[in-house]
Each structure stands twice: as structure tokens, then as C-alpha cells.
Design an enzyme around this catalytic site. Sequence first.
Site, PDB file in Angstrom:
ATOM      1  N   ASN A   1       0.858  -1.186   0.000  1.00 51.63           N
ATOM      2  CA  ASN A   1       0.000   0.000   0.000  1.00 51.63           C
ATOM      3  C   ASN A   1       0.902   1.247   0.000  1.00 51.63           C
ATOM      4  O   ASN A   1       1.709   1.436   0.913  1.00 51.63           O
ATOM      5  CB  ASN A   1      -0.897  -0.065   1.250  1.00 51.63           C
ATOM      6  CG  ASN A   1      -1.815   1.121   1.359  1.00 51.63           C
ATOM      7  OD1 ASN A   1      -1.395   2.250   1.103  1.00 51.63           O
ATOM      8  ND2 ASN A   1      -3.050   0.893   1.749  1.00 51.63           N
TER       9      ASN A   1
ATOM     10  N   HIS B   1       0.984   6.139   1.900  1.00 50.24           N
ATOM     11  CA  HIS B   1       1.760   7.068   2.723  1.00 50.24           C
ATOM     12  C   HIS B   1       2.932   7.703   1.985  1.00 50.24           C
ATOM     13  O   HIS B   1       3.544   8.636   2.486  1.00 50.24           O
ATOM     14  CB  HIS B   1       2.165   6.401   4.040  1.00 50.24           C
ATOM     15  CG  HIS B   1       0.947   6.106   4.860  1.00 50.24           C
ATOM     16  ND1 HIS B   1       0.054   7.084   5.215  1.00 50.24           N
ATOM     17  CD2 HIS B   1       0.426   4.945   5.324  1.00 50.24           C
ATOM     18  CE1 HIS B   1      -0.958   6.549   5.886  1.00 50.24           C
ATOM     19  NE2 HIS B   1      -0.755   5.245   5.957  1.00 50.24           N
TER      20      HIS B   1
ATOM     21  N   HIS C   1      -5.722   3.593  -1.396  1.00 53.21           N
ATOM     22  CA  HIS C   1      -7.037   3.945  -0.858  1.00 53.21           C
ATOM     23  C   HIS C   1      -7.345   5.364  -1.321  1.00 53.21           C
ATOM     24  O   HIS C   1      -6.687   6.316  -0.906  1.00 53.21           O
ATOM     25  CB  HIS C   1      -6.990   3.867   0.672  1.00 53.21           C
ATOM     26  CG  HIS C   1      -8.321   4.095   1.323  1.00 53.21           C
ATOM     27  ND1 HIS C   1      -8.496   3.966   2.676  1.00 53.21           N
ATOM     28  CD2 HIS C   1      -9.527   4.437   0.827  1.00 53.21           C
ATOM     29  CE1 HIS C   1      -9.769   4.220   2.977  1.00 53.21           C
ATOM     30  NE2 HIS C   1     -10.412   4.515   1.872  1.00 53.21           N
TER      31      HIS C   1
ATOM     32  N   ARG D   1      -9.449   8.079  -0.735  1.00 52.10           N
ATOM     33  CA  ARG D   1     -10.425   8.486   0.288  1.00 52.10           C
ATOM     34  C   ARG D   1     -11.270   9.647  -0.208  1.00 52.10           C
ATOM     35  O   ARG D   1     -10.815  10.443  -1.044  1.00 52.10           O
ATOM     36  CB  ARG D   1      -9.698   8.908   1.565  1.00 52.10           C
ATOM     37  CG  ARG D   1      -8.988   7.768   2.269  1.00 52.10           C
ATOM     38  CD  ARG D   1      -8.417   8.243   3.593  1.00 52.10           C
ATOM     39  NE  ARG D   1      -9.444   8.282   4.598  1.00 52.10           N
ATOM     40  CZ  ARG D   1      -9.604   7.381   5.567  1.00 52.10           C
ATOM     41  NH1 ARG D   1      -8.771   6.373   5.664  1.00 52.10           N
ATOM     42  NH2 ARG D   1     -10.571   7.502   6.436  1.00 52.10           N
TER      43      ARG D   1
ATOM     44  N   ARG E   1      -7.030  12.783   1.172  1.00 50.63           N
ATOM     45  CA  ARG E   1      -5.947  13.262   2.052  1.00 50.63           C
ATOM     46  C   ARG E   1      -4.577  12.753   1.609  1.00 50.63           C
ATOM     47  O   ARG E   1      -3.568  13.354   1.921  1.00 50.63           O
ATOM     48  CB  ARG E   1      -6.202  12.849   3.496  1.00 50.63           C
ATOM     49  CG  ARG E   1      -6.114  11.371   3.732  1.00 50.63           C
ATOM     50  CD  ARG E   1      -6.247  11.022   5.182  1.00 50.63           C
ATOM     51  NE  ARG E   1      -7.588  11.272   5.681  1.00 50.63           N
ATOM     52  CZ  ARG E   1      -8.062  10.726   6.805  1.00 50.63           C
ATOM     53  NH1 ARG E   1      -7.284   9.957   7.540  1.00 50.63           N
ATOM     54  NH2 ARG E   1      -9.287  10.954   7.200  1.00 50.63           N
TER      55      ARG E   1
ATOM     56  N   GLU F   1      -8.779   0.421  -2.734  1.00 51.08           N
ATOM     57  CA  GLU F   1      -9.630   0.469  -1.533  1.00 51.08           C
ATOM     58  C   GLU F   1     -10.524   1.688  -1.653  1.00 51.08           C
ATOM     59  O   GLU F   1     -10.051   2.784  -1.998  1.00 51.08           O
ATOM     60  CB  GLU F   1      -8.784   0.632  -0.277  1.00 51.08           C
ATOM     61  CG  GLU F   1      -7.942  -0.552   0.061  1.00 51.08           C
ATOM     62  CD  GLU F   1      -7.103  -0.268   1.296  1.00 51.08           C
ATOM     63  OE1 GLU F   1      -7.324   0.754   1.979  1.00 51.08           O
ATOM     64  OE2 GLU F   1      -6.212  -1.058   1.579  1.00 51.08           O
TER      65      GLU F   1
ATOM     66  N   THR G   1      -8.218   3.609   8.535  1.00 51.82           N
ATOM     67  CA  THR G   1      -9.431   2.795   8.614  1.00 51.82           C
ATOM     68  C   THR G   1      -9.472   2.068   9.961  1.00 51.82           C
ATOM     69  O   THR G   1      -8.608   1.259  10.249  1.00 51.82           O
ATOM     70  CB  THR G   1      -9.440   1.763   7.458  1.00 51.82           C
ATOM     71  OG1 THR G   1      -8.990   2.415   6.275  1.00 51.82           O
ATOM     72  CG2 THR G   1     -10.825   1.203   7.250  1.00 51.82           C
TER      73      THR G   1
ATOM     74  N   GLU H   1     -10.969  -9.370   3.280  1.00 54.00           N
ATOM     75  CA  GLU H   1      -9.677  -9.012   3.871  1.00 54.00           C
ATOM     76  C   GLU H   1      -9.918  -8.884   5.360  1.00 54.00           C
ATOM     77  O   GLU H   1     -10.707  -8.036   5.811  1.00 54.00           O
ATOM     78  CB  GLU H   1      -9.142  -7.692   3.299  1.00 54.00           C
ATOM     79  CG  GLU H   1      -7.808  -7.327   3.952  1.00 54.00           C
ATOM     80  CD  GLU H   1      -7.140  -6.089   3.353  1.00 54.00           C
ATOM     81  OE1 GLU H   1      -7.418  -5.747   2.191  1.00 54.00           O
ATOM     82  OE2 GLU H   1      -6.338  -5.464   4.075  1.00 54.00           O
TER      83      GLU H   1
ATOM     84  N   HIS I   1      -3.699  -4.520   7.814  1.00 55.70           N
ATOM     85  CA  HIS I   1      -3.827  -3.370   8.713  1.00 55.70           C
ATOM     86  C   HIS I   1      -2.954  -3.532   9.959  1.00 55.70           C
ATOM     87  O   HIS I   1      -3.158  -4.431  10.755  1.00 55.70           O
ATOM     88  CB  HIS I   1      -5.266  -3.104   9.159  1.00 55.70           C
ATOM     89  CG  HIS I   1      -5.424  -1.690   9.627  1.00 55.70           C
ATOM     90  ND1 HIS I   1      -5.871  -0.676   8.817  1.00 55.70           N
ATOM     91  CD2 HIS I   1      -5.118  -1.119  10.793  1.00 55.70           C
ATOM     92  CE1 HIS I   1      -5.860   0.447   9.477  1.00 55.70           C
ATOM     93  NE2 HIS I   1      -5.394   0.212  10.681  1.00 55.70           N
TER      94      HIS I   1
HETATM   95  N1  PXP Z   1      -5.831  -3.016   4.323  1.00 53.36           N
HETATM   96  C1  PXP Z   1      -6.798  -2.077   4.412  1.00 53.36           C
HETATM   97  C2  PXP Z   1      -8.189  -2.464   4.026  1.00 53.36           C
HETATM   98  C3  PXP Z   1      -6.512  -0.773   4.856  1.00 53.36           C
HETATM   99  O1  PXP Z   1      -7.502   0.141   4.929  1.00 53.36           O
HETATM  100  C4  PXP Z   1      -5.180  -0.447   5.173  1.00 53.36           C
HETATM  101  C5  PXP Z   1      -4.848   0.951   5.589  1.00 53.36           C
HETATM  102  O2  PXP Z   1      -5.079   1.827   4.540  1.00 53.36           O
HETATM  103  C6  PXP Z   1      -4.208  -1.444   5.030  1.00 53.36           C
HETATM  104  C7  PXP Z   1      -4.562  -2.717   4.630  1.00 53.36           C
HETATM  105  C8  PXP Z   1      -2.767  -1.166   5.321  1.00 53.36           C
HETATM  106  O3  PXP Z   1      -2.612  -0.880   6.671  1.00 53.36           O
HETATM  107  P1  PXP Z   1      -1.191  -0.404   7.201  1.00 53.36           P
HETATM  108  O4  PXP Z   1      -0.887   0.887   6.527  1.00 53.36           O
HETATM  109  O5  PXP Z   1      -1.413  -0.277   8.669  1.00 53.36           O
HETATM  110  O6  PXP Z   1      -0.214  -1.480   6.833  1.00 53.36           O
END
Ligand code: PXP
Length: 255
Positions: free
Chosen positions: A14, A17, A51, A53, A57, A78, A109, A159, A199
Amino acid sequence: MLNAKVLLPRLGVNVDHVATLRQQRQNVPYPSPAAAAALAELAGAAQITIHLREDRRHIQDDDLAILRKTVSTRLNLEMAATEQMVRIAFDAKPEMVTLVPERREELTTEGGLDVIGQASALKTVITELKGAEIAVSLFVDPDVDQVQAAYRAGADAVELHTGAFCEAKGQAAQQAELDRLRTAAKLATKTKLNCYAGHGIHYDNVQHIAAITEIEELNIGHAIVCRAVLVGMEKAVREMRDLAWAARREALAQR
Ligand code: PXP
């Protein structure tokens, strides 16, 4: 020789960030989520997750358009289950959409979808997306009733939200959360749902999640991007995938 496709979990990276860093200075074009995604893929990521959003953001609409063109593995979008987002998904055609709950004021989330409570609205969105040949995964807490509801709603996958496990303090609490994840993962695969997890996963806890052999895919963002700041994206991705795969191999050897 292990069949890597079937037995070893796919790593979805992901890159939200990376965009968060860029958005801190709103008029700069760097760092580029697309460049980070390409490096992640070179290092063994089998999927790129973003994601988009409602408040934009971090990931922006342009990022989605660019990533759609540049991601060579799978793009997992996402998003909230809204008509506006469904239209965006129709245009972008990601390989998969993961429906997540979204609250404007949350940092990230926070919980899984209430599939039971929103069954009929979710069913409509799932049908629309699947009609456009987009696979649909639902982000749910590791709760057997929610997993069953996801199956009834027509999802392709769940998930499992690993946040409660990742935040649990003390061995007993961690063990209890792991048991919930194991039970939910077993039920998901029994009902023929693909089973993913994500997550809060980081380099010191990924082993426990990867050892659950029903889990086919891990979506990890924050920990990888944070480590990438120090050691580079490719190393950060490779280290995470190696840890996950080593734990899975060990779990398979013990079966
Ligand atoms: N899976 C989902 C559905 C999420 O919403 C997120 C956070 O955006 C992640 C995985 C990844 O989480 P993390 O950034 O804590 O690894």
C-alpha cells in the site's frame, strides 16, 4: 518445491503514505506513489494497493490514473461503497476493489465493514463492480458472522482486519486475536471466499499472520513506507516478503 502462487502469500504494498508525504507540501510533485509502486514491484510486490479516500488526504485521482497505467502486477483500489466511487472504479478498472468503511475524522481505517447491517447496499455495489469484471473484497473484522455475511453478499474475498491483533497487549490478548483470525480465515476458505489480511502489520508481527495458511494475500503499507524512508523501497519490500514467506514455509512444514 513449493508452489509459490498457491502456498505463499501475495504481498500487496500500500503506497498511500508515499502520497501522504507529498501532500504535506501540497505544491510539490514528490515523492511519487507510482515510482514507489514500480520499485515495490521490482522487489517482489505482487500487488499495489491504494485507498482513494473521499477527502483525498493522500492518494489523488491523478495518482489512480497514473498507477492504472503503470502498475504491472495487480491494482487493488480500496474505497468506500458509494456511487461516486463506483463510477471511479468503472473508469479505472482495477483488478480488485476492496470495500472499506470510511469516516472523515479517522486517522486510518479503524474497523471492518458492518456487512450484516449494510447487506443490501453492499450487495448492490458488489453486483455492479462484478458486472464490470472487477473482483470485490470486503474488509471485515475477523468475525464469523461478518464473513458469512460477506459470502451471502456475493463478495469474491474478505480481507481480515488485523488491527486488533497488531494492537493487542500481552500474550493472552494476542493469542485470542490470533485465534479469531484463524477461525475467520478457515471459515472464509470453507465458504470459497478468498482470504486476505491487512492493517497494522509490521516487521515484528507479520510472522504470526503469515503462518495462517488460509491467508493468500497481505496488504501492508505504513510499516513498509516507514522502513523505506530509511533503507529504500526495494529493501523494505524484500525484507517484508522474505519474513512472510519464511513464516509460511515453516507453518507448512509443520502441517
Ligand atoms: N488493508 C486495508 C483495508 C486498509 O484500509 C489499510 C490501511 O489503509 C491497510 C490494509 C494497510 O494498513 P497499514 O498501513 O497499517 O499497513
